[in-house]
Design an enzyme around this catalytic site. Structure first.
Site, mmCIF file in Angstrom:
data_model
loop_
_atom_site.group_PDB
_atom_site.id
_atom_site.type_symbol
_atom_site.label_atom_id
_atom_site.label_comp_id
_atom_site.label_asym_id
_atom_site.label_seq_id
_atom_site.Cartn_x
_atom_site.Cartn_y
_atom_site.Cartn_z
ATOM 1 N N LEU A 117 -14.769 5.355 -4.615
ATOM 2 C CA LEU A 117 -13.368 5.001 -4.461
ATOM 3 C C LEU A 117 -12.938 3.782 -5.265
ATOM 4 O O LEU A 117 -13.637 2.773 -5.304
ATOM 5 C CB LEU A 117 -13.062 4.733 -2.983
ATOM 6 N N ARG A 173 -0.628 9.363 -0.593
ATOM 7 C CA ARG A 173 -1.766 9.909 -1.338
ATOM 8 C C ARG A 173 -1.647 11.389 -1.666
ATOM 9 O O ARG A 173 -2.063 11.819 -2.736
ATOM 10 C CB ARG A 173 -3.032 9.676 -0.527
ATOM 11 N N HIS A 199 -8.025 11.325 -1.924
ATOM 12 C CA HIS A 199 -7.509 10.047 -2.418
ATOM 13 C C HIS A 199 -7.323 10.182 -3.924
ATOM 14 O O HIS A 199 -8.192 10.705 -4.608
ATOM 15 C CB HIS A 199 -8.530 8.949 -2.088
ATOM 16 N N HIS A 203 -11.607 12.400 0.799
ATOM 17 C CA HIS A 203 -11.650 11.048 1.351
ATOM 18 C C HIS A 203 -11.620 10.974 2.865
ATOM 19 O O HIS A 203 -12.424 10.281 3.477
ATOM 20 C CB HIS A 203 -10.449 10.297 0.766
ATOM 21 N N GLU A 223 -6.605 1.938 -3.187
ATOM 22 C CA GLU A 223 -5.172 1.875 -3.460
ATOM 23 C C GLU A 223 -4.713 0.428 -3.629
ATOM 24 O O GLU A 223 -3.639 0.174 -4.176
ATOM 25 C CB GLU A 223 -4.475 2.486 -2.253
ATOM 26 N N PHE A 281 0.857 -1.183 0.000
ATOM 27 C CA PHE A 281 0.000 0.000 0.000
ATOM 28 C C PHE A 281 0.894 1.234 0.000
ATOM 29 O O PHE A 281 2.040 1.168 0.443
ATOM 30 C CB PHE A 281 -0.901 -0.001 1.244
ATOM 31 N N GLN A 291 -7.707 14.737 3.407
ATOM 32 C CA GLN A 291 -7.012 13.922 2.411
ATOM 33 C C GLN A 291 -7.856 13.733 1.156
ATOM 34 O O GLN A 291 -9.020 13.339 1.254
ATOM 35 C CB GLN A 291 -6.718 12.543 3.005
ATOM 36 N N ARG A 307 -2.595 10.905 5.958
ATOM 37 C CA ARG A 307 -2.707 9.529 6.464
ATOM 38 C C ARG A 307 -2.226 8.533 5.417
ATOM 39 O O ARG A 307 -2.503 8.691 4.230
ATOM 40 C CB ARG A 307 -4.175 9.223 6.807
HETATM 41 C C1 FAD Z 1 -14.697 4.181 0.333
HETATM 42 C C2 FAD Z 1 -13.712 4.161 1.468
HETATM 43 C C3 FAD Z 1 -12.737 3.182 1.526
HETATM 44 C C4 FAD Z 1 -11.835 3.154 2.582
HETATM 45 N N1 FAD Z 1 -10.899 2.159 2.623
HETATM 46 C C5 FAD Z 1 -10.064 2.088 3.691
HETATM 47 C C6 FAD Z 1 -9.137 1.010 3.818
HETATM 48 O O1 FAD Z 1 -9.080 0.095 2.998
HETATM 49 N N2 FAD Z 1 -8.316 0.997 4.893
HETATM 50 C C7 FAD Z 1 -8.344 1.982 5.847
HETATM 51 O O2 FAD Z 1 -7.583 1.908 6.803
HETATM 52 N N3 FAD Z 1 -9.232 2.998 5.748
HETATM 53 C C8 FAD Z 1 -10.088 3.064 4.712
HETATM 54 N N4 FAD Z 1 -10.986 4.094 4.631
HETATM 55 C C9 FAD Z 1 -11.124 5.012 5.766
HETATM 56 C C10 FAD Z 1 -11.898 4.318 6.883
HETATM 57 O O3 FAD Z 1 -12.784 3.374 6.336
HETATM 58 C C11 FAD Z 1 -12.705 5.305 7.718
HETATM 59 O O4 FAD Z 1 -11.877 6.358 8.122
HETATM 60 C C12 FAD Z 1 -13.245 4.605 8.946
HETATM 61 O O5 FAD Z 1 -13.966 3.456 8.573
HETATM 62 C C13 FAD Z 1 -14.116 5.508 9.801
HETATM 63 O O6 FAD Z 1 -14.639 4.709 10.841
HETATM 64 P P1 FAD Z 1 -15.363 5.342 12.085
HETATM 65 O O7 FAD Z 1 -15.677 4.230 13.019
HETATM 66 O O8 FAD Z 1 -14.573 6.468 12.608
HETATM 67 O O9 FAD Z 1 -16.702 5.977 11.501
HETATM 68 P P2 FAD Z 1 -17.751 5.464 10.375
HETATM 69 O O10 FAD Z 1 -17.551 4.064 9.971
HETATM 70 O O11 FAD Z 1 -17.746 6.525 9.341
HETATM 71 O O12 FAD Z 1 -19.087 5.533 11.189
HETATM 72 C C14 FAD Z 1 -19.636 6.729 11.690
HETATM 73 C C15 FAD Z 1 -20.809 6.370 12.541
HETATM 74 O O13 FAD Z 1 -21.287 7.546 13.186
HETATM 75 C C16 FAD Z 1 -22.684 7.602 13.089
HETATM 76 N N5 FAD Z 1 -23.081 9.015 13.164
HETATM 77 C C17 FAD Z 1 -22.496 10.093 12.582
HETATM 78 N N6 FAD Z 1 -23.169 11.205 12.911
HETATM 79 C C18 FAD Z 1 -24.187 10.827 13.716
HETATM 80 C C19 FAD Z 1 -25.240 11.512 14.369
HETATM 81 N N7 FAD Z 1 -25.399 12.825 14.262
HETATM 82 N N8 FAD Z 1 -26.120 10.788 15.113
HETATM 83 C C20 FAD Z 1 -25.991 9.442 15.216
HETATM 84 N N9 FAD Z 1 -25.018 8.746 14.623
HETATM 85 C C21 FAD Z 1 -24.134 9.436 13.889
HETATM 86 C C22 FAD Z 1 -22.999 6.948 11.757
HETATM 87 O O14 FAD Z 1 -24.324 6.500 11.728
HETATM 88 C C23 FAD Z 1 -21.983 5.796 11.768
HETATM 89 O O15 FAD Z 1 -22.500 4.696 12.484
HETATM 90 C C24 FAD Z 1 -11.893 4.132 3.589
HETATM 91 C C25 FAD Z 1 -12.873 5.107 3.536
HETATM 92 C C26 FAD Z 1 -13.754 5.143 2.474
HETATM 93 C C27 FAD Z 1 -14.764 6.252 2.444
#
Ligand code: FAD
Length: 586
Positions: free
Chosen positions: A254, A288, A244, A357, A257, A115, A242, A399
């Protein structure tokens, strides 16, 4: 209605669920989420979660830490980065034991792939020796996030965690350094609920929806940032967003990568592998920020490919890859190219452009998820944050891919553990503020009763376009000032936001209007911090200040709300343990 739980976690992505697994079974723990837990954005993560397991070649947490520090353009806190990288092998194996279905090597070990920015030194004893890409990302084909999210959800249910699904949180209840709960709208009924807790954790994800081209799910509206900020707490390093490099052209969806990790190559209109000029050693697997800038540079210098609508893109070439790699390791992303662009990736290049991203900044925490009260060493009692909405800061100014899923499981767990310790030490329920829930109630009544004004959609579209134009990959003072002025105008117009649906049940019109308020406020903060930082570092590239300026800017921005409603900016030094900043070449 008022509920009481020892712990309330807002957000059911990887970070919130990993914390919940730690707390559930020991203390009463409820997770609130505005979408079903399995629709959290973590489920969209494709490429992998990294750990120096060394399953395919020699690797070492120290090398991982070095890469993360260098990748962060030296803005990441090195003590926190060491914690994360040292814990990574344990955290990934723990997930395996929880039941996560990783892809495997022929011998049955967890499979790993390359990666961007993850390297090993050719001379193992000299970190300054030439570095080449290393296989450090553990994965489940290109559905790693989905496998992780399902595993953590099942383990949360097993540990008696209570879920309030489709509850939209609108306020953090906080006063005088102590958090006491949250307010939420039950989306099904429109009813307002108050959740009283001894500890609250935010795991609310990112704010990619501020930009028009984004990889983020519709729920990525930065609510958590604004709930904390409007309660009077600081946000850290919000200028660092960031982009991507490889979003599907026009759509932003997306293309992980992992496609380049498996051998994909970026090409310009002449078919040239242009990354050879920008990062001679690691080429397409540079970090990135560098690859995104390189793509824009190619387009600016006339080597982009013009699409039907006049916008330009470059090509991600997968045509030379073995069909087995395509079908077994990146089936999902190849499918996206077919479905959304009608392109056959085994035969032709996939049109791609950079896409908004990931938020490197966020709610400042220590390595145990405890939210910082200020830019010094103050800590808020009973308030924790983890995942993308938090800033530990392990990602600094940029990142590395696969370090976010790692951040979720390392710091989600540590935050969960810190909450358990806090409860064990005899934490009590802090008193709820008088009239808890009234502010949300009057806001919803006000929006619903308005009969004329500005509809949310055009305001949102204008914000998303101006952020692409003036606060995207390249920035300068003129553009940022214009963005700030225009966001100010949009925030004025938002004061009379009007919606069609006046009902109570499933009023997504109302939710989107509230989300737009959060988006606009977050955008204002991002632009303010970007205008203020007069240097180029990681994801923040200022054309009028093209160099990194360690003398003046090797520090974190802390933005809090002033009495007049405008952001007040303060600074916190970067924690440096072993690695003094150096020029960043790959
Ligand atoms: C398409 C994509 C691919 C990615 N691929 C990778 C990868 O391969 N490897 C890697 O390390 N990272 C990757 N990332 C980044 C990584 O996936 C995210 O940064 C990470 O999953 C975020 O997780 P989280 O638990 O912080 O929040 P999220 O998974 O974004 O969850 C947020 C939660 O908060 C809740 N929420 C938000 N606001 C409110 C509100 N007002 N009231 C109630 N609930 C709320 C939502 O309902 C949700 O449950 C990727 C990101 C994307 C977008």
């Amino acid at each position: 209605m008022t509920h009481q739980f020892d712990v309330i976690i807002v957000g059911a992505g990887g970070a919130g669920l990993r914390a919940a697994v730690e707390i559930g079974g020991q203390y009463s723990c409820a997770v609130l989420t505005k979408v079903h837990p399995l629709r959290s954005h973590t489920g969209a993560a494709q490429g992998g979660v990294c750990a120096a397991l060394g399953n395919l070649e020699e690797d070492n947490p120290e090398w991982h830490a070095f890469d993360t520090i260098k990748g962060s353009d030296y803005l990441g806190d090195q003590d926190a980065i060491e914690v994360m990288c040292n814990d990574a092998p344990r955290a990934v194996i723990e997930l395996e034991h929880m039941g996560m279905p990783f892809s495997r090597t022929a011998e049955g070990k967890i499979a790993q792939r390359q990666f961007g920015g993850h390297t090993r030194p050719l001379d193992r004893d000299d970190p300054d020796s030439k570095r080449v890409a290393v296989q450090r990302a553990c994965y489940s084909a290109d559905r790693t996030g989905q496998a992780m999210l399902n595993t953590l959800y099942e383990n949360s249910l097993k540990n008696n965690v209570r879920f309030f699904s489709e509850f939209f949180v609108t306020e953090l209840l906080y006063a005088d350094g102590v958090a006491s709960g949250v307010v939420a709208i039950e989306i099904l009924t429109g009813e307002i609920h108050v959740f009283h807790a001894k500890a609250v954790m935010f795991a609310t994800g990112g704010d990619g929806r501020i930009w028009r081209i984004t990889s983020n799910a519709h729920v990525g509206t930065g609510d958590g940032f604004m709930l904390a900020y409007n309660a009077g707490l600081p946000l850290e390093d919000m200028e660092f967003m960031q982009f991507h490099p490889t979003g599907l052209w026009k759509l932003g969806i997306l293309v992980s990568e992992a496609a380049r990790g498996e051998g994909g190559i970026l090409r310009n209109k002449d078919g040239e592998r242009f990354m050879e000029r920008y990062a001679p050693t690691v080429k397409d697997l540079a970090p990135r920020d560098m690859v995104s800038r390189a793509i824009i540079q190619e387009i600016r210098e006339g080597r982009g490919i013009k699409g039907s609508d006049g916008t330009e893109y470059v090509l991600l070439d997968l045509t030379h890859l073995d069909i087995k790699i395509i079908t077994e390791k990146i089936p999902e992303i190849v499918g996206f190219a077919r479905t959304y662009l009608g392109v056959e990736p085994t035969k032709e290049g996939v049109p791609v452009q950079p896409t908004a991203h990931y938020v490197m900044g966020g709610i400042p925490t220590d390595v145990d998820g405890r939210v910082r009260l200020d830019h010094k060493d103050g800590i808020v009692k009973g308030f924790y944050a983890a995942g993308e909405c938090a800033c530990v800061s392990v990602h600094g100014a940029n990142r590395l891919g696969t370090n976010s899923l790692l951040d979720l499981i390392v710091f989600g767990r540590r935050g969960g553990k810190a909450i358990v310790e806090f409860l064990k030490s005899g934490a009590e329920f802090a008193p709820l503020p008088p009239n808890a829930g009234e502010a949300t109630k009057s806001k919803t009544v006000e929006i619903k009763s308005r009969t004329s004004g500005n509809k949310p959609a055009p305001l949102r579209t204008e914000m998303q376009q101006l952020m692409m134009d003036d606060c995207g990959i390249f920035r300068d003072a003129k553009g940022l000032q214009s963005a700030l002025d225009r966001i100010g105008e949009l925030r004025e117009k938002y004061k009379t936001v009007v919606i069609d649906d006046k009902g109570n049940q499933f009023n997504t019109d109302l939710l989107e209007a509230i989300e737009l308020g959060n988006l606009l406020d977050t955008a204002q903060l991002v632009v303010t911090c970007a205008l203020n930082r007069t240097e180029t570092r990681g994801g923040h590239a200022r054309e009028d200040f093209p160099d990194r300026d360690d003398h003046n800017w090797l520090k974190h921005t802390f933005a809090s709300k002033n009495g007049d409603g405008n952001p007040r900016l303060e600074y916190r030094p970067v924690a440096i343990t072993k690695y003094q900043p150096k020029k960043r070449v790959y």
